[in-house]
Scaffold this motif. Structure first.
Motif, PDB file in Angstrom:
ATOM      1  N   HIS A 286       0.626  -1.123   0.282  1.00 16.82           N
ATOM      2  CA  HIS A 286       0.183  -0.309   0.088  1.00 16.82           C
ATOM      3  C   HIS A 286       1.194   1.085  -0.257  1.00 16.82           C
ATOM      4  O   HIS A 286       1.672   1.732   0.134  1.00 16.82           O
ATOM      5  N   MET A 287       0.441   2.384  -0.922  1.00 13.15           N
ATOM      6  CA  MET A 287       0.910   3.197  -1.051  1.00 13.15           C
ATOM      7  C   MET A 287       0.591   5.014   0.100  1.00 13.15           C
ATOM      8  O   MET A 287      -0.555   4.648  -0.001  1.00 13.15           O
ATOM      9  N   GLY A 288       1.454   5.222   0.375  1.00  9.44           N
ATOM     10  CA  GLY A 288       0.552   6.341   0.579  1.00  9.44           C
ATOM     11  C   GLY A 288       2.019   8.100   0.833  1.00  9.44           C
ATOM     12  O   GLY A 288       2.861   8.065   0.426  1.00  9.44           O
ATOM     13  N   TRP A 289       1.420   9.147   0.623  1.00 11.13           N
ATOM     14  CA  TRP A 289       1.536  10.347   0.867  1.00 11.13           C
ATOM     15  C   TRP A 289       1.782  10.565   2.408  1.00 11.13           C
ATOM     16  O   TRP A 289       0.874  11.511   2.502  1.00 11.13           O
ATOM     17  N   PHE A 290       2.673  11.625   3.027  1.00 12.05           N
ATOM     18  CA  PHE A 290       2.523  11.696   4.131  1.00 12.05           C
ATOM     19  C   PHE A 290       3.178  13.697   4.044  1.00 12.05           C
ATOM     20  O   PHE A 290       4.058  13.679   2.504  1.00 12.05           O
ATOM     21  N   ARG A 291       3.155  14.106   4.829  1.00 11.21           N
ATOM     22  CA  ARG A 291       3.368  16.176   4.904  1.00 11.21           C
ATOM     23  C   ARG A 291       3.917  16.273   5.929  1.00 11.21           C
ATOM     24  O   ARG A 291       3.449  16.808   7.109  1.00 11.21           O
ATOM     25  N   GLN A 292       4.862  17.113   5.941  1.00  9.22           N
ATOM     26  CA  GLN A 292       5.727  18.242   7.396  1.00  9.22           C
ATOM     27  C   GLN A 292       5.684  19.086   7.192  1.00  9.22           C
ATOM     28  O   GLN A 292       7.003  19.378   6.112  1.00  9.22           O
ATOM     29  N   ALA A 293       5.572  19.990   7.583  1.00  7.44           N
ATOM     30  CA  ALA A 293       5.646  21.490   7.600  1.00  7.44           C
ATOM     31  C   ALA A 293       6.787  22.051   9.019  1.00  7.44           C
ATOM     32  O   ALA A 293       6.722  21.068   9.378  1.00  7.44           O
ATOM     33  N   PRO A 294       7.410  23.061   8.850  1.00  9.25           N
ATOM     34  CA  PRO A 294       8.142  22.925  10.096  1.00  9.25           C
ATOM     35  C   PRO A 294       7.469  23.208  11.665  1.00  9.25           C
ATOM     36  O   PRO A 294       6.431  23.982  11.473  1.00  9.25           O
ATOM     37  N   GLY A 295       8.194  22.367  12.667  1.00  9.54           N
ATOM     38  CA  GLY A 295       7.063  23.115  13.820  1.00  9.54           C
ATOM     39  C   GLY A 295       6.524  22.120  13.961  1.00  9.54           C
ATOM     40  O   GLY A 295       5.552  21.685  15.008  1.00  9.54           O
ATOM     41  N   LYS A 296       6.395  21.080  12.887  1.00  8.51           N
ATOM     42  CA  LYS A 296       5.046  20.593  12.827  1.00  8.51           C
ATOM     43  C   LYS A 296       4.443  18.558  12.243  1.00  8.51           C
ATOM     44  O   LYS A 296       5.972  18.700  12.442  1.00  8.51           O
TER      45      LYS A 296
ATOM     46  N   VAL B 292       7.372  19.721   3.437  1.00  5.84           N
ATOM     47  CA  VAL B 292       7.153  18.709   2.247  1.00  5.84           C
ATOM     48  C   VAL B 292       7.405  17.274   2.248  1.00  5.84           C
ATOM     49  O   VAL B 292       6.110  17.045   3.883  1.00  5.84           O
ATOM     50  N   TYR B 293       6.732  16.890   1.413  1.00  7.34           N
ATOM     51  CA  TYR B 293       6.344  15.927   0.630  1.00  7.34           C
ATOM     52  C   TYR B 293       6.612  14.419   0.945  1.00  7.34           C
ATOM     53  O   TYR B 293       8.133  14.768   0.410  1.00  7.34           O
ATOM     54  N   TYR B 294       6.306  13.258   1.462  1.00  6.50           N
ATOM     55  CA  TYR B 294       6.828  11.529   1.701  1.00  6.50           C
ATOM     56  C   TYR B 294       6.374  10.908   1.474  1.00  6.50           C
ATOM     57  O   TYR B 294       5.132  10.998   1.120  1.00  6.50           O
ATOM     58  N   CYS B 295       6.864   9.753   0.132  1.00  8.60           N
ATOM     59  CA  CYS B 295       6.073   8.354   0.121  1.00  8.60           C
ATOM     60  C   CYS B 295       6.806   7.760   1.163  1.00  8.60           C
ATOM     61  O   CYS B 295       7.850   8.057   1.717  1.00  8.60           O
ATOM     62  N   ALA B 296       5.723   6.826   1.150  1.00 12.04           N
ATOM     63  CA  ALA B 296       5.962   6.340   1.871  1.00 12.04           C
ATOM     64  C   ALA B 296       4.858   4.443   1.688  1.00 12.04           C
ATOM     65  O   ALA B 296       3.994   4.999   0.616  1.00 12.04           O
ATOM     66  N   ALA B 297       5.664   3.246   1.796  1.00 12.55           N
ATOM     67  CA  ALA B 297       4.614   2.441   1.792  1.00 12.55           C
ATOM     68  C   ALA B 297       4.577   1.063   2.624  1.00 12.55           C
ATOM     69  O   ALA B 297       5.583   1.040   4.122  1.00 12.55           O
ATOM     70  N   ALA B 298       3.697   0.903   2.353  1.00 13.24           N
ATOM     71  CA  ALA B 298       3.468  -0.404   3.622  1.00 13.24           C
ATOM     72  C   ALA B 298       2.839  -1.811   3.481  1.00 13.24           C
ATOM     73  O   ALA B 298       2.314  -1.270   2.737  1.00 13.24           O
ATOM     74  N   THR B 299       3.457  -2.952   4.482  1.00  8.96           N
ATOM     75  CA  THR B 299       2.463  -3.768   3.812  1.00  8.96           C
ATOM     76  C   THR B 299       1.077  -3.891   4.015  1.00  8.96           C
ATOM     77  O   THR B 299       0.263  -4.616   4.056  1.00  8.96           O
ATOM     78  N   GLY B 300       0.351  -3.393   5.211  1.00 13.40           N
ATOM     79  CA  GLY B 300      -0.434  -2.704   5.973  1.00 13.40           C
ATOM     80  C   GLY B 300      -1.952  -2.108   5.879  1.00 13.40           C
ATOM     81  O   GLY B 300      -0.835  -0.674   6.302  1.00 13.40           O
ATOM     82  N   TRP B 301      -3.038  -2.207   5.474  1.00 12.86           N
ATOM     83  CA  TRP B 301      -3.345  -0.900   5.560  1.00 12.86           C
ATOM     84  C   TRP B 301      -3.315   0.117   6.207  1.00 12.86           C
ATOM     85  O   TRP B 301      -3.603   1.248   6.160  1.00 12.86           O
ATOM     86  N   GLY B 302      -3.575  -0.091   7.264  1.00 11.73           N
ATOM     87  CA  GLY B 302      -4.373   0.543   8.535  1.00 11.73           C
ATOM     88  C   GLY B 302      -2.597   0.681   8.604  1.00 11.73           C
ATOM     89  O   GLY B 302      -2.469   2.180   9.664  1.00 11.73           O
TER      90      GLY B 302
ATOM     91  N   HIS C 252      -0.312   5.417   9.137  1.00 15.08           N
ATOM     92  CA  HIS C 252       0.376   6.120  10.531  1.00 15.08           C
ATOM     93  C   HIS C 252       2.251   6.258   9.973  1.00 15.08           C
ATOM     94  O   HIS C 252       2.500   5.535  10.341  1.00 15.08           O
ATOM     95  N   PRO C 253       2.293   7.358  10.149  1.00 17.09           N
ATOM     96  CA  PRO C 253       4.468   7.103   9.897  1.00 17.09           C
ATOM     97  C   PRO C 253       5.070   6.721  11.491  1.00 17.09           C
ATOM     98  O   PRO C 253       5.837   5.983  10.191  1.00 17.09           O
ATOM     99  N   LEU C 254       3.849   6.170  12.345  1.00 16.00           N
ATOM    100  CA  LEU C 254       5.294   5.115  13.499  1.00 16.00           C
ATOM    101  C   LEU C 254       5.117   3.783  12.625  1.00 16.00           C
ATOM    102  O   LEU C 254       5.988   3.280  12.928  1.00 16.00           O
ATOM    103  N   LEU C 255       4.028   3.566  11.653  1.00 14.65           N
ATOM    104  CA  LEU C 255       3.915   2.089  11.086  1.00 14.65           C
ATOM    105  C   LEU C 255       3.990   1.951   9.913  1.00 14.65           C
ATOM    106  O   LEU C 255       3.986   0.955   9.389  1.00 14.65           O
ATOM    107  N   VAL C 256       4.761   2.999   9.095  1.00 14.49           N
ATOM    108  CA  VAL C 256       4.992   3.170   7.373  1.00 14.49           C
ATOM    109  C   VAL C 256       6.449   2.262   7.854  1.00 14.49           C
ATOM    110  O   VAL C 256       7.462   2.744   8.803  1.00 14.49           O
ATOM    111  N   ASP C 257       6.760   1.253   6.394  1.00 12.77           N
ATOM    112  CA  ASP C 257       7.514   0.178   7.019  1.00 12.77           C
ATOM    113  C   ASP C 257       8.943   1.318   5.741  1.00 12.77           C
ATOM    114  O   ASP C 257      10.006   0.197   6.289  1.00 12.77           O
TER     115      ASP C 257
END
Length: 127
Positions: A36-46, A96-106, A110-115
């Motif tokens: 499963h693929m996702g996009w996250f973003r992180q602004a300064p201080g957030k 800043v936008y980050y691409c992410a991949a994970a094997t679980g849909w849940g 969640h940034p702590l669970l991304v693979d």
């Protein structure tokens, strides 16, 4: 093992559009559709927050409330690439936008669970 490389960020005026690309290199034994693929973003201080996600089959999607109706996530299994089409951009989309991949849909929202993570690409929206 998955390597993710983002591209497509940049500077755009409010109301404009950008398309982010994320090319995935998948180790032998697994396929792009395994993730499963996702996009996250992180602004300064957030915190880093999920923006959008798409299932391995491409049949299910998730969008954060703040981007619904403006952003579209898609994937192309022939190119091992996931896209984020961003329209009607607002200054608050700057991050800043980050691409992410994970094997679980849940896990993909969640940034702590991304693979796996990409290196990130800057998106700046001027007012």
């Amino acid at each position: 093992q998955v390597q993710l490389v983002e591209s497509g960020g940049g500077l755009v005026q409010a109301g404009g559009s950008l398309r982010l690309n994320c090319a995935a290199s998948v180790a032998s034994g697994r396929t792009f559709s395994s993730y499963h693929m996702g996009w996250f973003r992180q602004a300064p201080g957030k915190e880093r927050d999920a923006v959008a996600a798409i299932s391995g089959s491409g049949t299910s999607t998730y969008y954060a409330d703040s981007v619904k109706g403006r952003f579209t996530i898609s994937r192309d299994k022939t190119k091992n690439t996931v896209y984020l089409q961003m329209n009607s951009l607002k200054p608050e989309d700057t991050a800043v936008y980050y691409c992410a991949a994970a094997t679980g849909w849940g896990s993909i929202v969640h940034p702590l669970l991304v693979d796996y993570w990409g290196q990130g690409t800057q998106v700046t929206v001027s007012s």
